[in-house]
Design a protein around this motif. Structure first.
Motif, mmCIF file in Angstrom:
data_model
loop_
_atom_site.group_PDB
_atom_site.id
_atom_site.type_symbol
_atom_site.label_atom_id
_atom_site.label_comp_id
_atom_site.label_asym_id
_atom_site.label_seq_id
_atom_site.Cartn_x
_atom_site.Cartn_y
_atom_site.Cartn_z
ATOM 1 N N UNK A 15 0.772 -1.188 -0.005
ATOM 2 C CA UNK A 15 -0.015 -0.044 -0.001
ATOM 3 C C UNK A 15 0.862 1.293 -0.111
ATOM 4 N N UNK A 16 0.281 2.180 -0.562
ATOM 5 C CA UNK A 16 0.913 3.767 -0.417
ATOM 6 C C UNK A 16 -0.260 4.387 0.073
ATOM 7 N N UNK A 17 -0.194 4.703 1.411
ATOM 8 C CA UNK A 17 -1.199 5.316 2.304
ATOM 9 C C UNK A 17 -2.429 4.423 2.177
ATOM 10 N N UNK A 18 -3.591 4.863 2.054
ATOM 11 C CA UNK A 18 -4.823 4.146 1.820
ATOM 12 C C UNK A 18 -5.117 3.475 0.428
ATOM 13 N N UNK A 19 -4.137 3.649 -0.540
ATOM 14 C CA UNK A 19 -4.062 2.896 -1.925
ATOM 15 C C UNK A 19 -3.360 1.958 -2.113
ATOM 16 N N UNK A 20 -4.204 0.664 -2.615
ATOM 17 C CA UNK A 20 -3.554 -0.491 -2.784
ATOM 18 C C UNK A 20 -2.860 -0.493 -4.231
ATOM 19 N N UNK A 21 -1.471 -0.860 -3.928
ATOM 20 C CA UNK A 21 -0.831 -1.099 -5.292
ATOM 21 C C UNK A 21 -0.662 -2.279 -5.761
ATOM 22 N N UNK A 22 -0.782 -3.414 -4.810
ATOM 23 C CA UNK A 22 -0.906 -4.851 -5.352
ATOM 24 C C UNK A 22 -1.264 -5.581 -4.004
ATOM 25 N N UNK A 23 -1.688 -6.566 -4.359
ATOM 26 C CA UNK A 23 -2.406 -7.675 -3.220
ATOM 27 C C UNK A 23 -2.685 -8.974 -3.881
ATOM 28 N N UNK A 24 -2.606 -9.922 -3.008
ATOM 29 C CA UNK A 24 -3.099 -11.231 -3.169
ATOM 30 C C UNK A 24 -3.770 -12.244 -2.265
ATOM 31 N N UNK A 25 -4.350 -13.104 -2.491
ATOM 32 C CA UNK A 25 -5.224 -13.821 -1.274
ATOM 33 C C UNK A 25 -4.422 -15.178 -1.406
ATOM 34 N N UNK A 26 -4.447 -15.937 0.083
ATOM 35 C CA UNK A 26 -3.783 -17.242 -0.050
ATOM 36 C C UNK A 26 -4.338 -18.095 1.330
ATOM 37 N N UNK A 27 -3.718 -19.250 1.271
ATOM 38 C CA UNK A 27 -4.164 -19.943 2.758
ATOM 39 C C UNK A 27 -2.980 -20.850 2.693
ATOM 40 N N UNK A 28 -2.813 -21.393 3.894
ATOM 41 C CA UNK A 28 -1.868 -22.322 4.237
ATOM 42 C C UNK A 28 -2.705 -23.262 5.278
ATOM 43 N N UNK A 29 -2.630 -24.560 5.209
ATOM 44 C CA UNK A 29 -3.357 -25.384 6.065
ATOM 45 C C UNK A 29 -2.604 -26.038 7.038
ATOM 46 N N UNK A 30 -2.712 -26.979 8.080
ATOM 47 C CA UNK A 30 -2.047 -27.645 8.886
ATOM 48 C C UNK A 30 -0.754 -26.950 9.546
#
Length: 170
Positions: A119-134
């Motif tokens: 982020x730059x301040x409140x602006x998203x520049x890049x993002x991703x979602x994910x998960x890790x189990x166990x």
């Protein structure tokens, strides 16, 4: 042991100059929203911050697990863990939006769901979602391994949607 991440979502305004600015300042804070390991998030945040610091492309910079140690600047990395409601990637960088959706501890199956944003301040520049189990605990080495992969996507050396203005970082 399921691990997954979605493709990175890169804002049209993303420019490699943001990474250069972070490097010139010496780094940026990691802001963890949520409490995956109640009372013991220090090792988790340190492991994530170290993985992000050690694995991104471009000029060197530090991602600080303790935001108070980070240099001043508008850049930050926000990590929302086990949100109680879906995190809107457009508002993930807004502190009030991130706080309201951050949620639960790692459950009995040891699953971590996350959304992470540069982020730059409140602006998203890049993002991703994910998960890790166990996940066995805040020091499980797979946490670091996952966020090493995340760093490559989260801090890209150029914006693939703006090839006319891209400059590769030496």
């Amino acid at each position: 042991m399921a691990t997954s991440t979605g493709p990175a979502s890169i804002s049209p305004s993303y420019d490699q100059a943001y990474i250069s600015d972070v490097a010139e300042r010496g780094g940026m804070p990691l802001i963890v929203r949520g409490d995956p390991f109640p009372g013991n998030n220090g090792p988790f945040a340190r492991q994530v911050a170290t993985a992000l610091t050690d694995s991104h492309f471009g000029p060197e910079f530090t991602v600080f697990a303790d935001p108070a140690e980070a240099p001043d600047g508008s850049a930050k990395t926000v990590l929302v863990v086990n949100a109680t409601q879906r995190v809107n990637s457009g508002t993930v960088c807004h502190s009030d939006a991130s706080d309201s959706s951050a949620g639960s501890a790692v459950g009995p199956a040891g699953k971590i769901d996350f959304t992470i944003a540069f982020c730059s301040g409140n602006r998203r520049l890049s993002s991703l979602r994910g998960q890790l189990a166990e996940v066995s605990g805040p020091e499980d080495p797979r946490i670091g391994e996952l966020f090493q992969q995340v760093a490559i996507q989260l801090y890209p050396p150029h914006n693939p949607d703006r090839n006319d203005r891209d400059l590769m970082i030496d």
